[in-house]
Design an enzyme around this catalytic site. Structure first.
Site, PDB file in Angstrom:
ATOM      1  N   SER A   1       0.804  -1.289   0.093  1.00 58.85           N
ATOM      2  CA  SER A   1      -0.217   0.110  -0.059  1.00 58.85           C
ATOM      3  C   SER A   1       0.881   1.129  -0.037  1.00 58.85           C
ATOM      4  O   SER A   1       1.743   1.370   0.887  1.00 58.85           O
ATOM      5  CB  SER A   1      -0.981   0.040   1.058  1.00 58.85           C
ATOM      6  N   GLY A   2       0.629   2.156  -0.928  1.00 63.72           N
ATOM      7  CA  GLY A   2       1.319   3.682  -1.015  1.00 63.72           C
ATOM      8  C   GLY A   2       2.597   3.412  -1.686  1.00 63.72           C
ATOM      9  O   GLY A   2       3.390   4.367  -2.007  1.00 63.72           O
TER      10      GLY A   2
ATOM     11  N   THR B   1      -1.410   2.399  -8.094  1.00 65.70           N
ATOM     12  CA  THR B   1      -2.606   3.223  -8.575  1.00 65.70           C
ATOM     13  C   THR B   1      -2.106   4.124  -9.616  1.00 65.70           C
ATOM     14  O   THR B   1      -2.635   4.440 -10.657  1.00 65.70           O
ATOM     15  CB  THR B   1      -3.655   3.752  -7.949  1.00 65.70           C
TER      16      THR B   1
ATOM     17  N   ASN C   1      -1.250   5.355   3.257  1.00 64.04           N
ATOM     18  CA  ASN C   1      -1.545   6.004   1.860  1.00 64.04           C
ATOM     19  C   ASN C   1      -2.446   6.688   2.063  1.00 64.04           C
ATOM     20  O   ASN C   1      -3.836   6.335   2.520  1.00 64.04           O
ATOM     21  CB  ASN C   1      -1.747   4.757   0.807  1.00 64.04           C
TER      22      ASN C   1
ATOM     23  N   SER D   1      -5.451   5.395  -0.455  1.00 64.03           N
ATOM     24  CA  SER D   1      -5.185   4.011  -0.597  1.00 64.03           C
ATOM     25  C   SER D   1      -6.425   3.357  -1.472  1.00 64.03           C
ATOM     26  O   SER D   1      -7.658   3.375  -0.948  1.00 64.03           O
ATOM     27  CB  SER D   1      -5.028   3.381   0.625  1.00 64.03           C
ATOM     28  N   SER D   2      -6.148   2.459  -2.333  1.00 60.77           N
ATOM     29  CA  SER D   2      -7.130   1.855  -3.002  1.00 60.77           C
ATOM     30  C   SER D   2      -7.833   0.657  -1.998  1.00 60.77           C
ATOM     31  O   SER D   2      -6.823  -0.100  -1.600  1.00 60.77           O
ATOM     32  CB  SER D   2      -6.512   1.076  -4.213  1.00 60.77           C
TER      33      SER D   2
ATOM     34  N   GLY E   1      -0.610  -5.521  -2.976  1.00 64.04           N
ATOM     35  CA  GLY E   1       0.579  -6.376  -3.023  1.00 64.04           C
ATOM     36  C   GLY E   1       0.459  -7.082  -1.683  1.00 64.04           C
ATOM     37  O   GLY E   1      -0.436  -7.144  -0.795  1.00 64.04           O
TER      38      GLY E   1
ATOM     39  N   GLU F   1       0.933  -8.384   1.942  1.00 64.65           N
ATOM     40  CA  GLU F   1       0.787  -7.538   3.000  1.00 64.65           C
ATOM     41  C   GLU F   1       1.214  -8.334   4.336  1.00 64.65           C
ATOM     42  O   GLU F   1       0.955  -9.388   4.617  1.00 64.65           O
ATOM     43  CB  GLU F   1      -0.644  -7.172   3.486  1.00 64.65           C
TER      44      GLU F   1
HETATM   45  N1  LIG Z   1       5.314   7.973 -10.069  1.00 66.79           N
HETATM   46  C1  LIG Z   1       5.040   8.705  -9.125  1.00 66.79           C
HETATM   47  N2  LIG Z   1       5.329   9.964  -9.032  1.00 66.79           N
HETATM   48  C2  LIG Z   1       4.782  10.800  -8.090  1.00 66.79           C
HETATM   49  N3  LIG Z   1       4.301  10.396  -7.008  1.00 66.79           N
HETATM   50  C3  LIG Z   1       4.004   8.956  -7.041  1.00 66.79           C
HETATM   51  C4  LIG Z   1       4.312   8.219  -7.922  1.00 66.79           C
HETATM   52  N4  LIG Z   1       3.506   6.952  -7.572  1.00 66.79           N
HETATM   53  C5  LIG Z   1       2.892   7.250  -6.567  1.00 66.79           C
HETATM   54  N5  LIG Z   1       3.057   8.372  -6.126  1.00 66.79           N
HETATM   55  C6  LIG Z   1       2.651   9.160  -4.771  1.00 66.79           C
HETATM   56  O1  LIG Z   1       2.321   8.329  -3.978  1.00 66.79           O
HETATM   57  C7  LIG Z   1       1.206   8.283  -3.271  1.00 66.79           C
HETATM   58  C8  LIG Z   1       0.590   6.638  -3.373  1.00 66.79           C
HETATM   59  O2  LIG Z   1       0.389   6.145  -4.603  1.00 66.79           O
HETATM   60  P1  LIG Z   1      -0.669   4.974  -4.957  1.00 66.79           P
HETATM   61  O3  LIG Z   1      -2.102   5.261  -4.262  1.00 66.79           O
HETATM   62  O4  LIG Z   1      -0.465   4.824  -6.422  1.00 66.79           O
HETATM   63  O5  LIG Z   1      -0.316   3.954  -4.230  1.00 66.79           O
HETATM   64  P2  LIG Z   1      -0.700   2.395  -4.129  1.00 66.79           P
HETATM   65  O6  LIG Z   1       0.052   1.539  -4.409  1.00 66.79           O
HETATM   66  O7  LIG Z   1      -1.969   2.202  -5.059  1.00 66.79           O
HETATM   67  O8  LIG Z   1      -1.623   2.348  -2.930  1.00 66.79           O
HETATM   68  P3  LIG Z   1      -2.498   1.287  -2.364  1.00 66.79           P
HETATM   69  O9  LIG Z   1      -2.298   0.029  -2.205  1.00 66.79           O
HETATM   70  O10 LIG Z   1      -2.907   1.694  -0.966  1.00 66.79           O
HETATM   71  O11 LIG Z   1      -3.882   1.767  -3.058  1.00 66.79           O
HETATM   72  C9  LIG Z   1       0.362   8.775  -4.398  1.00 66.79           C
HETATM   73  O12 LIG Z   1      -0.805   9.295  -3.923  1.00 66.79           O
HETATM   74  C10 LIG Z   1       1.393   9.760  -4.995  1.00 66.79           C
HETATM   75  O13 LIG Z   1       1.480  11.009  -4.155  1.00 66.79           O
HETATM   76 MG   LIG Z   2      -3.938   2.301  -5.168  1.00 72.69          MG
END
Ligand SMILES: Nc1ncnc2c1ncn2[C@@H]1O[C@H](COP(=O)(O)OP(=O)(O)OP(=O)(O)O)[C@@H](O)[C@H]1O
Ligand SMILES: [Mg+2]
Length: 1107
Positions: free
Chosen positions: A110-111, A115, A160, A163-164, A390, A392
């Site tokens: 997460s984070g 996404t 996050n 977070s999705s 992913g 956990e």
């Molecule tokens: N390529 C990137 N460039 C800049 N910032 C990023 C990038 N990827 C992620 N981030 C930052 O990290 C934060 C978390 O990313 P994201 O929501 O995609 O995480 P996630 O893997 O989908 O988490 P979750 O599993 O909780 O959904 C985003 O809100 C953004 O601020």
């Molecule tokens: Mg996500």
């Protein structure tokens, strides 16, 4: 000129290694160090073969611009530095060009940025795929589905802010050209427990906060909501506001996105009503009420909230109220109703809220699918994007983590399978001998979880369905029995006593050795969560709702379709959907993006090695690398390989003429690379060890430096030479120009000096000549002057002498004359005294007369007779002579003048003379007539046809023809008459007709009378007794009186030889028939101007007034 294509490679300017397959030595530490090094240099992407590792930078990097999209577009995967775009491009191109369906698997904790990565992939594909209004709309709908799903499915967690809380798999469908047609979204396991309870520091799903912050007052009223978060039990308050997140603005974005995706207004309204209902459900509270049987029964504390929910959802309040108080269990034909205690009531309430929300979420996904589904039935190419949670590993891992990790095990399995398959296929394709690859296959772990007979999920289901008391403990016991021997299952109480003394393993837990590490699961809640029970009364109450959406969410509540079978458990549902997903993925070409979170603080620039190490481990990255380079670490097509290293061998540098493979062979032989280090495939060279590649790279770098020096040397030489040549050429040009200029200037100077000298010399010469000439002239002049003076002197002297001589001669002559005189006088004295005086007098007189005439000869005046000039008389004694001379001269010149006259002129002058004799000094009219020539026939009868008859009647010569006024003697008035005088007659004729009125023979004319004054009246007297005299005398007036009277006189004289008498008097008598009338001329007044007037005064008097 064709654009020079610069061939680049991933190997250029590498920071660490861009592809970790090339890591040497390969271990956890080097992997992490490599990632850190690259992360510190803003290189967040690293490859493991075709897998992209992405480290979340937690800040926006300038690497996603449209220019970057263009950079990566249509480039080979290893051509540029690692990037998510390279992977997207590779996937999209092989989908479009090779017709291979693709899937992009994004995993990470997460984070970690899953996404974001999925959005980057989608936006890249959207940017490079076809364009056009329709295509753009599809793209827009696909992209806009994200904000909607994120609002309902994402929440702020401690890891996050966005977070999705669900897994998402989206198939994007393309046509054969690669234009997007639509998509299908699948969702996995929404974390619905979040609806009713959130861990500390976390929030409920975004949509609740967005609705309360962003909705208008009006909408809030409609939904019976208040803006205050603290009013709602389901909303955690400690982190209701998220830094940098504007819920109100996001609400507008979401509504806008819903509109773009295709939600109708009433649908949006219904969705928001369900959200409001869920929120309000949390506010229903229960209190215990003791019943007769001693049991506690729950009652709703405040029914107001319930009432509002029912109003909002159209549910009968009593039905819902009952559903919160009772539970009906149906078994076969029996229905048993039991009351719910307070705890059960709360459980029921939360279960309803969770179900309502999760079903709403599924409905939303379906609704979006409906909108974005491809409209055509043509065969589609598919690109799937999987954004799933992913691995956990928390401190407390529960059912959810178990499920999620199971999913990741499956994904790892598919990764292994597909990677190895691909590797094997490539070896076959390239005709390379396949050697066995050592790697860990996690199929055994998957089996531990999903095996239908003794898998953990099957055991859980079994426990849940088993009659009797079922608890989490009984479930663990069961596992302890069934899975004890499994080498990846660990439990304290398992049959085999391997872990009896393992204090890290609590009694209420079991541990699984996942491919990515060991995870300890708490069994508490497993059974409940797997059951996921919603009391039937509640689903039936929902089905009865007047709200169409809610009704449709609970189809099992329909009594007509009553199903006594238990609904499938959460575990089995998930297993089924994972199985479907895996099947789906297996048909596609996989592309992996593995996201890594560098720190726990959501902060940029921090790379927490421990945290990363943990992720590297459970993402199985080492495993990844190992699998990837099981046979050969590096492979490359011959052409780019030769192109890259050809400078290392003389035969291949700078151009290799033969086939690329032969070139590479020559190259490798030359470089003495051990044969076991590489293999020749059909189109690629396979290098076993990264070491070899790096050796090549080092050699290349060195050689490039040498080449650069060489090029630099040649270039500098060339530059200096060209510069020198240019300078020389310029110098020559400048020198030539300068010389020309200098010569020109010199020439000009010489020329001007010459001119000056020339002019001086010429001037000097000229002055010299002038001087000489002047001198010469002066000499000549002096000579002349001297001569002149000399001659003058001579002449004067001569003159003087002559004068002297003359004087002497004269004196002599005078003396002589005196002497002679004296002598003569002495001699003639006696004679002289008698006659001398008279003689001298005569002589002197003679001399004077002579002189007078001689002088007169020169003084006579002009020959004009009217010239009055005459010289004055010189001597008094010549007075008479002088007058006489004047008279004679005048007569003479008159004669001279007359002699010039013609006969006619003479006649005229005679007439004029006659007139002068007759009237001069007698008639005042006369002087004015002198200047007028006498014309006679003024009236030209001959020429005027009017008088033809008159002319014919006259045969004689006409002397006068003139119009006169005939005065009527009776009244003095006048009539015009033509007055004609011929040789013998005087005729009067009518002026108009020309008819002859009277004819008088000249012999009968006796007299003509007229006044002495200045008038033209005249009377013609006729002979008494003659025929003509019967009418009496004529009285006329004419302007030519003098001429007429003269001509009448002369004619009468020449014809009758008698002198006609002319009487000039101011009073004369005129015969008027028998009477005589007196015509009297008086000085009249000026009344009538200068015309004389004639008036009859009485019988005897006719008065003429002359002005
Ligand atoms: N390529 C990137 N460039 C800049 N910032 C990023 C990038 N990827 C992620 N981030 C930052 O990290 C934060 C978390 O990313 P994201 O929501 O995609 O995480 P996630 O893997 O989908 O988490 P979750 O599993 O909780 O959904 C985003 O809100 C953004 O601020
Ligand atoms: Mg996500």
């Amino acid at each position: 000129m064709a654009k020079m294509e610069v061939k680049t490679s991933l190997l250029d300017n590498m920071i660490g290694v861009g592809d970790m397959v090339l890591l040497e030595p390969l271990n956890e530490e080097t992997v992490i160090n490599n990632l850190k090094k690259r992360f510190d240099h803003n290189e967040i992407y690293t490859y493991i073969g075709s897998v992209v590792i992405s480290v979340n930078p937690y800040r926006s990097l300038p690497i996603y611009s449209p220019e970057k999209v263009e950079d990566y577009r249509n480039r080979n995967f290893y051509e540029l530095s690692p990037h998510i775009f390279a992977l997207s491009d590779e996937a999209y191109r092989s989908l479009r060009d090779q017709d291979k369906d693709q899937c992009i698997l994004i995993t990470g904790e997460s984070g970690a940025g899953k996404t974001e990565a999925s959005k980057l992939v989608m936006s890249y594909v959207a940017a490079v795929c076809g364009k056009g209004a329709e295509v753009n709309q599809v793209k827009e709908q696909l992209l806009q589905s994200n904000p909607v799903l994120e609002a309902f499915g994402n929440a702020k967690t401690v890891r996050n802010d966005n977070s999705s809380r669900f897994g998402k798999y989206m198939d994007i469908e393309f046509d054969f050209k690669g234009d997007p047609l639509g998509g299908v979204i699948s969702n996995y396991l929404l974390e619905k427990s979040r609806v009713v309870k959130q861990p500390r520091g976390e929030r409920n799903f975004h949509v609740f906060y967005q609705l309360l912050s962003g909705a208008s007052e009006e909408l809030l009223n409609e939904l019976k909501l208040e803006r205050d978060f603290s009013r709602y039990n389901y909303l955690s308050l400690d982190s209701a506001k998220v830094n940098g997140v504007d819920d109100a603005a996001n609400f507008r974005t979401v509504r806008n996105a819903m509109q773009i995706v295709g939600f109708m207004d009433h649908e949006v309204e219904s969705v928001l009503e369900v959200v409001a209902a869920v929120l309000k459900l949390g506010n229903i509270e229960f209190k215990p009420e003791s019943r007769v049987n001693g049991l506690d029964e729950s009652k709703i504390k405040d029914k107001n909230e319930l009432k509002e929910i029912c109003e909002l959802t159209g549910i009968d309040q009593s039905v819902l109220e009952r559903a919160f108080s009772f539970r009906t269990v149906e078994a076969k034909q029996e229905k048993v109703s039991t009351t719910l205690n307070v705890a059960q009531a709360y459980y029921a309430r939360d279960a309803l809220a969770k179900n309502l929300y999760s079903r709403l979420f599924s409905w939303l996904v379906n609704r979006i699918n409906e909108s974005i589904k491809a409209q055509t039935k043509v065969r589609k190419k598919v690109m799937g994007v999987l954004d799933i949670y992913g691995f956990e590993i928390f401190e407390d891992n529960s059912f959810e983590q178990f499920i999620i990790n199971y999913c990741n095990e499956k994904l790892q399995q598919i990764f292994i399978e597909l990677t190895l398959k691909e590797e094997q296929e490539e070896y076959i394709r390239e005709d390379i001998e396949w050697t066995h690859i050592e790697y860990f296959n996690n199929a055994i772990i998957c089996d531990l979880i999903e095996n239908n007979t003794n898998g953990i999920l099957a055991m859980l289901d079994e426990e849940c369905l088993r009659p009797g008391t079922v608890t989490d403990e009984t479930f663990l016991e069961k596992l302890n029995q069934v899975c004890a021997t499994h080498q990846h299952f660990e439990s304290r109480m398992s049959k085999c006593s391997r872990f009896l003394n393992d204090t890290s393993l609590p009694h209420s837990c079991f541990r699984i050795q996942h491919y990515a590490g060991k995870v300890l699961y708490q069994v508490e809640g497993f059974v409940d969560k797997n059951n996921d029970l919603l009391y039937r009364d509640l689903s039936q109450a929902m089905w009865k709702a007047g709200h169409a959406l809610i009704k449709s969410l609970f189809p099992e509540g329909n009594p007509a379709k009553i199903n006594l079978k238990r609904p499938p458990t959460a575990g089995s549902q998930f297993k089924a959907s994972v199985a479907t997903l895996m099947k789906n993925l297996q048909t596609k070409n996989p592309n992996y993006i593995r996201c890594i979170k560098p720190n726990d603080k959501k902060a940029a620039h921090i790379f927490n090695e421990g945290l990363v190490c943990h992720q590297v481990r459970y993402l199985g990255l080492l495993e990844n690398v190992r699998v990837r380079r099981a046979g050969y670490a590096f492979r490359q097509a011959y052409e780019p390989c030769l192109e890259r290293y050809k400078m290392l061998c003389k035969q291949t540098w700078p151009h290799w003429k033969g086939p690329a493979r032969a070139g590479v062979e020559v190259l490798f032989n030359e470089l003495e690379i051990p044969v076991e280090e590489y293999s020749f495939g059909r189109s690629k060279i396979f290098i076993r060890n990264p070491r070899t590649l790096f050796k090549l790279e080092d050699l290349r770098k060195q050689r490039l430096e040498d080449l650069a020096t060489l090029i630099q040397k040649i270039y500098r030489g060339w530059k200096c030479r060209t510069h020198f040549l240019l300078m020389r050429k310029s110098q020559i040009v400048i020198a030539a120009w300068y010389r020309r200029y200098a010569q020109q200037k010199r020439y000009q100077q010489i020329k001007s000096s010459t001119l000056v000298i020339q002019s001086y010399i010429r001037g000097w010469k000229a002055r010299k000549i002038l001087r000489e000439l002047k001198h010469q002239k002066r000499c000549e002049e002096a000579a002349t002057t001297i001569a002149a003076y000399w001659h003058g002197t001579q002449a004067r002297r001569e003159l003087k002498r002559l004068k002297e001589e003359a004087r002497r001669k004269h004196a002599v002559a005078v003396i002589w004359a005196y002497w002679l005189g004296l002598k003569v006088r002495r001699e003639y004295r006696k004679f002289f005294r008698a006659n001398a005086g008279k003689k001298i007098y005569e002589f002197t007189l003679q001399r004077i007369v002579q002189k007078y005439f001689l002088e007169m000869k020169n003084k006579v005046p002009s020959l004009s007779p009217i010239d009055k000039n005459w010289p004055s008389r010189p001597y008094l004694f010549l007075d008479s002579t002088h007058k006489e001379l004047k008279r004679i001269f005048h007569l003479w010149r008159c004669k001279k003048y007359r002699d010039q006259f013609t006969d006619q002129q003479k006649l005229i002058y005679e007439e004029k003379l006659e007139a002068s004799e007759l009237f001069k000094d007698k008639k005042a009219l006369y002087p004015s007539s002198v200047g007028q020539p006498f014309q006679g026939p003024y009236l030209e009868i001959n020429k005027n046809p009017k008088y033809k008859k008159l002319k014919d009647a006259i045969e004689e010569k006409i002397i006068i023809a003139e119009v006169v006024n005939k005065i009527n003697r009776a009244n003095g008035k006048s009539t015009s008459r033509i007055f004609l005088l011929t040789n013998n007659n005087l005729l009067l004729a009518d002026q108009k007709s020309g008819q002859i009125k009277s004819e008088v023979p000249l012999v009968d004319v006796t007299k003509v009378s007229m006044s002495s004054q200045n008038d033209g009246f005249f009377a013609v007297h006729l002979k008494e007794g003659s025929e003509a005299a019967s009418k009496g005398d004529f009285l006329f007036s004419s302007d030519h009186l003098i001429e007429m009277a003269t001509k009448l006189y002369r004619t009468t004289l020449s014809q009758t030889k008698q002198k006609l008498s002319i009487e000039i008097s101011d009073e004369f008598l005129v015969q008027f028939r028998q009477d005589k009338v007196c015509v009297k001329f008086i000085q009249g007044n000026q009344k009538n101007g200068s015309v004389p007037t004639c008036k009859r005064k009485n019988n005897r008097l006719l008065e003429v007034a002359v002005p």
